[in-house]
Motif scaffolding. Structure first.
Motif, PDB file in Angstrom:
ATOM      1  N   ASP A   1     -58.832 174.438  35.151  1.00  0.00           N
ATOM      2  CA  ASP A   1     -59.754 175.103  34.236  1.00  0.00           C
ATOM      3  C   ASP A   1     -59.990 176.525  34.712  1.00  0.00           C
ATOM      4  N   ASN A   2     -60.097 177.444  33.767  1.00  0.00           N
ATOM      5  CA  ASN A   2     -60.444 178.824  34.088  1.00  0.00           C
ATOM      6  C   ASN A   2     -61.953 179.026  34.078  1.00  0.00           C
ATOM      7  N   THR A   3     -62.675 178.060  33.530  1.00  0.00           N
ATOM      8  CA  THR A   3     -64.131 178.129  33.401  1.00  0.00           C
ATOM      9  C   THR A   3     -64.735 176.841  33.957  1.00  0.00           C
ATOM     10  N   PRO A   4     -66.059 176.772  34.098  1.00  0.00           N
ATOM     11  CA  PRO A   4     -66.687 175.541  34.592  1.00  0.00           C
ATOM     12  C   PRO A   4     -66.843 174.440  33.540  1.00  0.00           C
ATOM     13  N   ASP A   5     -66.136 174.534  32.429  1.00  0.00           N
ATOM     14  CA  ASP A   5     -66.277 173.568  31.337  1.00  0.00           C
ATOM     15  C   ASP A   5     -65.000 172.730  31.203  1.00  0.00           C
ATOM     16  N   PRO A   6     -65.051 171.413  31.457  1.00  0.00           N
ATOM     17  CA  PRO A   6     -63.848 170.579  31.371  1.00  0.00           C
ATOM     18  C   PRO A   6     -63.283 170.462  29.958  1.00  0.00           C
ATOM     19  N   LEU A   7     -64.090 170.816  28.950  1.00  0.00           N
ATOM     20  CA  LEU A   7     -63.556 170.787  27.595  1.00  0.00           C
ATOM     21  C   LEU A   7     -62.375 171.741  27.470  1.00  0.00           C
ATOM     22  N   GLU A   8     -62.376 172.787  28.288  1.00  0.00           N
ATOM     23  CA  GLU A   8     -61.248 173.717  28.282  1.00  0.00           C
ATOM     24  C   GLU A   8     -59.948 172.990  28.600  1.00  0.00           C
ATOM     25  N   PHE A   9     -59.981 172.115  29.621  1.00  0.00           N
ATOM     26  CA  PHE A   9     -58.765 171.369  29.955  1.00  0.00           C
ATOM     27  C   PHE A   9     -58.387 170.428  28.818  1.00  0.00           C
ATOM     28  N   TYR A  10     -59.352 169.690  28.296  1.00  0.00           N
ATOM     29  CA  TYR A  10     -59.022 168.687  27.282  1.00  0.00           C
ATOM     30  C   TYR A  10     -58.649 169.306  25.946  1.00  0.00           C
ATOM     31  N   GLN A  11     -58.935 170.603  25.774  1.00  0.00           N
ATOM     32  CA  GLN A  11     -58.427 171.310  24.610  1.00  0.00           C
ATOM     33  C   GLN A  11     -56.898 171.307  24.610  1.00  0.00           C
TER      34      GLN A  11
ATOM     35  N   PRO B   1     -56.998 163.335  34.162  1.00  0.00           N
ATOM     36  CA  PRO B   1     -56.164 164.546  34.178  1.00  0.00           C
ATOM     37  C   PRO B   1     -56.898 165.791  34.653  1.00  0.00           C
ATOM     38  N   ALA B   2     -58.193 165.913  34.327  1.00  0.00           N
ATOM     39  CA  ALA B   2     -58.978 167.071  34.764  1.00  0.00           C
ATOM     40  C   ALA B   2     -59.716 166.730  36.047  1.00  0.00           C
ATOM     41  N   ALA B   3     -59.754 167.680  36.964  1.00  0.00           N
ATOM     42  CA  ALA B   3     -60.388 167.452  38.259  1.00  0.00           C
ATOM     43  C   ALA B   3     -61.889 167.251  38.127  1.00  0.00           C
TER      44      ALA B   3
ATOM     45  N   ALA C   1     -58.481 172.347  39.743  1.00  0.00           N
ATOM     46  CA  ALA C   1     -57.148 171.844  39.403  1.00  0.00           C
ATOM     47  C   ALA C   1     -56.941 170.409  39.869  1.00  0.00           C
ATOM     48  N   ALA C   2     -56.075 169.718  39.178  1.00  0.00           N
ATOM     49  CA  ALA C   2     -55.620 168.386  39.581  1.00  0.00           C
ATOM     50  C   ALA C   2     -54.125 168.304  39.326  1.00  0.00           C
ATOM     51  N   ALA C   3     -53.412 167.702  40.257  1.00  0.00           N
ATOM     52  CA  ALA C   3     -51.977 167.514  40.087  1.00  0.00           C
ATOM     53  C   ALA C   3     -51.723 166.313  39.176  1.00  0.00           C
ATOM     54  N   GLY C   4     -50.730 166.442  38.332  1.00  0.00           N
ATOM     55  CA  GLY C   4     -50.408 165.351  37.425  1.00  0.00           C
ATOM     56  C   GLY C   4     -48.977 165.452  36.941  1.00  0.00           C
TER      57      GLY C   4
ATOM     58  N   GLU D   1     -54.458 156.752  27.111  1.00  0.00           N
ATOM     59  CA  GLU D   1     -53.198 157.041  26.417  1.00  0.00           C
ATOM     60  C   GLU D   1     -52.152 157.716  27.312  1.00  0.00           C
ATOM     61  N   LEU D   2     -52.589 158.359  28.379  1.00  0.00           N
ATOM     62  CA  LEU D   2     -51.698 158.961  29.377  1.00  0.00           C
ATOM     63  C   LEU D   2     -50.682 159.969  28.818  1.00  0.00           C
ATOM     64  N   PRO D   3     -51.127 160.957  28.034  1.00  0.00           N
ATOM     65  CA  PRO D   3     -50.199 162.051  27.712  1.00  0.00           C
ATOM     66  C   PRO D   3     -49.896 162.873  28.956  1.00  0.00           C
ATOM     67  N   SER D   4     -50.751 162.733  29.958  1.00  0.00           N
ATOM     68  CA  SER D   4     -50.542 163.307  31.282  1.00  0.00           C
ATOM     69  C   SER D   4     -50.988 162.255  32.292  1.00  0.00           C
ATOM     70  N   ILE D   5     -50.162 161.979  33.277  1.00  0.00           N
ATOM     71  CA  ILE D   5     -50.454 160.923  34.254  1.00  0.00           C
ATOM     72  C   ILE D   5     -51.125 161.559  35.475  1.00  0.00           C
ATOM     73  N   PRO D   6     -52.402 161.242  35.757  1.00  0.00           N
ATOM     74  CA  PRO D   6     -53.102 161.853  36.890  1.00  0.00           C
ATOM     75  C   PRO D   6     -52.489 161.436  38.223  1.00  0.00           C
ATOM     76  N   LEU D   7     -52.461 162.372  39.170  1.00  0.00           N
ATOM     77  CA  LEU D   7     -51.919 162.087  40.496  1.00  0.00           C
ATOM     78  C   LEU D   7     -52.979 162.253  41.591  1.00  0.00           C
ATOM     79  N   TYR D   8     -53.369 163.498  41.882  1.00  0.00           N
ATOM     80  CA  TYR D   8     -54.337 163.703  42.953  1.00  0.00           C
ATOM     81  C   TYR D   8     -55.068 165.032  42.765  1.00  0.00           C
ATOM     82  N   GLU D   9     -56.211 165.142  43.439  1.00  0.00           N
ATOM     83  CA  GLU D   9     -56.973 166.378  43.493  1.00  0.00           C
ATOM     84  C   GLU D   9     -56.949 166.911  44.919  1.00  0.00           C
ATOM     85  N   ALA D  10     -56.846 168.213  45.068  1.00  0.00           N
ATOM     86  CA  ALA D  10     -56.851 168.842  46.385  1.00  0.00           C
ATOM     87  C   ALA D  10     -57.624 170.149  46.298  1.00  0.00           C
ATOM     88  N   PRO D  11     -58.264 170.564  47.388  1.00  0.00           N
ATOM     89  CA  PRO D  11     -58.972 171.850  47.365  1.00  0.00           C
ATOM     90  C   PRO D  11     -57.990 173.006  47.323  1.00  0.00           C
ATOM     91  N   TYR D  12     -58.466 174.170  46.947  1.00  0.00           N
ATOM     92  CA  TYR D  12     -57.664 175.390  46.981  1.00  0.00           C
ATOM     93  C   TYR D  12     -57.447 175.766  48.439  1.00  0.00           C
TER      94      TYR D  12
END
Length: 544
Positions: free
Chosen positions: A445-455, A340-342, A294-297, A503-514
């Motif tokens: 992401d629910n899976t190890p594939d970042p394409l899931e997020f960018y979908q 946007p994706a971690a 996950a990444a906060a945005g 294009e920033l449809p989502s503005i990235p903020l930060y990444e943090a561990p679970y």
């Protein structure tokens, strides 16, 4: 070289494990020092014995236990122990067999699943292909209102092709669908129970009837939800060590921390960041950090208003001091996000990830440049509404930071309070988003594939909250989702990532561990985001 999808997922996820397990991190200051050093591991020490029960905190009550609309942490944290998928996400972020023992991809438009024999639902009935077909087809029915409907966008039909075999036919190649069958889209429920429960399915009245190591026992609305051990669970390696699990709903973050410290609650995920330092220093238990995709945005919800001008989105991004946000919102446990994706979500290509992210621009804090962009856009004094909530300290901290940043660059940022139990609705109900320009998200992401997020940024996708649309992005996505080779798919996804950053449809903020808190009497829980689909409660037992 073309691999079966399950084989390539296992390879990618195993590489991700090597990259994340046991690593450490911290927020780096301008003088080279660091704050809040932390270590990331996928598991806590194994349990040493059984226990009668334990109590777990959730920051909100699940609105439903219907897997088709389970789209947030509280419902999935419960369902991970009650309902199961065709595949399973393991604590070290691998994809392993679940209710399906194997899959085959005989041609780009066909997936064939061989189901596990002898699996029983909680009512004692045996799972068959009919149950799988009924469970998956619900996502295709508009009446269900599935939050995961877009995952099935390329499905032509789902049919039983044997007593323990199900075949999915596609209209075009789709690598993500098979991967997502390890998440909510792949959940299997009893077909008979679905028919019997009808519209009450998943509610306190209707309940669920799945195959997991625990079954729902009681649900006291507004207070708690209790699970009981399933003595007939098929996976003996994950036989529950506790006879029952009680979830309590504690919305106030300070109250959650106090429950940990007092011992009235044994543990919980997503530890309130404002209490991290206090809990890490306590002798009542331990805070653990795990792998996180996950990444906060800031998701842009309205592209017809002030934020419809790219220059205003760029200005707001430049006006945010992300290092300060990490310290205030995440207690210093995290790093500023470039996308946007971690970065940890890139299990598909861990050897290429560093290069992809090195090619992205650094998120520069530059108020002067931000003011200039606002002036160029003619947006001085225009209103931007951001949702805020007491649901979690991070939300209000970020919302206040956005308001302060907007003021400094000439924008009128209004805070719109949203009740904790209604915050989830912003992500599933378009009507709830009306009149709001920005919302703080924790996209994962629910899976190890970042394409899931960018979908989720594709035109018309359920997760595309602001209805952003870019034809070049969509064309590139269609190429990526058809790419069976993980390396080729990763390269195309990196191009999608670049467009999203521009294009920033989502503005990235930060990444943090679970984060996870366990008191001293229990252990065995996985630490990371895989807990949303892995039966984590079954592994918890006595620490001594």
């Amino acid at each position: 070289m073309r691999l079966s999808r399950s084989a390539s997922l296992l390879a990618a996820a195993t590489l991700l494990t090597a990259a994340t397990a046991g690593c450490s991190g911290a927020t780096r200051n301008g003088d080279g020092t660091t704050d809040a050093a932390y270590r990331v591991t996928p598991d806590t020490p194994a349990a040493k014995g059984a226990i009668p029960s334990f109590t777990w905190s959730l920051y909100a009550e699940p609105q439903t236990l219907d897997y088709a609309v389970a789209y947030d942490y509280p419902p999935n944290t419960v369902l991970a122990n009650v309902c199961e998928q065709l595949f399973r996400v393991t604590p070290d972020l691998r994809i392993a067999p679940g209710l399906a023992v194997k899959s085959a991809n005989p041609d780009p438009l066909t997936w064939v699943y061989t189901l596990r024999e002898g699996v029983k639902f909680h009512d004692g009935a045996t799972m068959t292909a009919d149950d799988v077909v009924a469970s998956l087809q619900r996502h295709l029915d508009p009446a269900t209102g599935s939050s995961w409907g877009s995952a099935f966008k390329n499905v032509d039909s789902i049919e039983k092709t044997g007593p323990l075999e199900v075949t999915i036919h596609l209209t075009k190649p789709d690598v993500l669908l098979n991967e997502l069958l390890a998440a909510s889209p792949g959940t299997v429920e009893s077909a008979a129970y679905l028919a019997r429960a009808g519209k009450d399915y998943g509610s306190p009245r209707g309940g669920v009837d799945c195959t997991g190591p625990y079954a729902v026992d009681t649900w006291a609305q507004g207070d708690s939800l209790t699970l009981k051990k399933n003595p007939a669970y098929w996976d003996t390696a994950l036989a529950p060590k506790a006879d029952s699990v009680k979830f309590v709903f504690i919305q106030d973050p300070a109250a959650r921390a106090n429950a940990f410290l007092s011992g009235s609650v044994d543990g919980g995920y997503l530890v309130p960041s404002a209490s991290l330092a206090q809990l890490r220093a306590s002798d009542r238990g331990t805070v653990h950090f795990g792998p996180n995709t996950a990444a906060a945005g800031l998701a842009v919800l309205d592209l017809q208003g002030t934020l419809g001008d790219l220059r205003v989105r760029q200005a707001l991004s430049k006006a945010l001091d992300r290092t300060a946000v990490v310290k205030a919102a995440a207690a210093g446990v995290g790093t500023p996000a470039k996308a946007p994706a971690a970065q940890a979500a890139w299990g598909i290509a861990p050897d290429r990830t560093a290069g992809y992210f090195a090619a992205l621009p650094e998120p520069v804090y530059d108020l002067a440049a931000a003011r200039k962009l606002v002036q160029e856009a003619g947006a001085g004094g225009r209103k931007v509404v951001i949702a805020t909530s007491s649901l979690a300290p991070e939300i209000s901290v970020v919302a206040n930071a956005v308001q302060s940043a907007g003021k400094q660059i000439g924008l009128d940022v209004e805070l719109r309070p949203v009740a904790p139990d209604a915050y989830t609705a912003l992500f599933v109900d378009p009507a709830a988003r009306k009149g709001i320009d920005l919302v703080v998200t924790n996209g994962y992401d629910n899976t190890p594939d970042p394409l899931e997020f960018y979908q989720s940024l594709r035109t018309g996708d359920f997760g595309n909250y602001g209805n952003w649309s870019n034809p070049a992005y969509d064309e590139l996505f269609d190429r990526a989702i058809a790419a069976s080779d993980p390396a080729a798919r990763a390269d195309l996804t990196a191009q999608l990532q670049q467009i999203a950053v521009n294009e920033l449809p989502s503005i990235p903020l930060y990444e943090a561990p679970y984060s996870l808190f366990l008191n001293k009497r229990i252990t065995g829980a996985p630490t990371g985001i895989a807990q949303l689909y892995y039966p984590w409660a079954a592994t918890i037992g006595a620490a001594n």
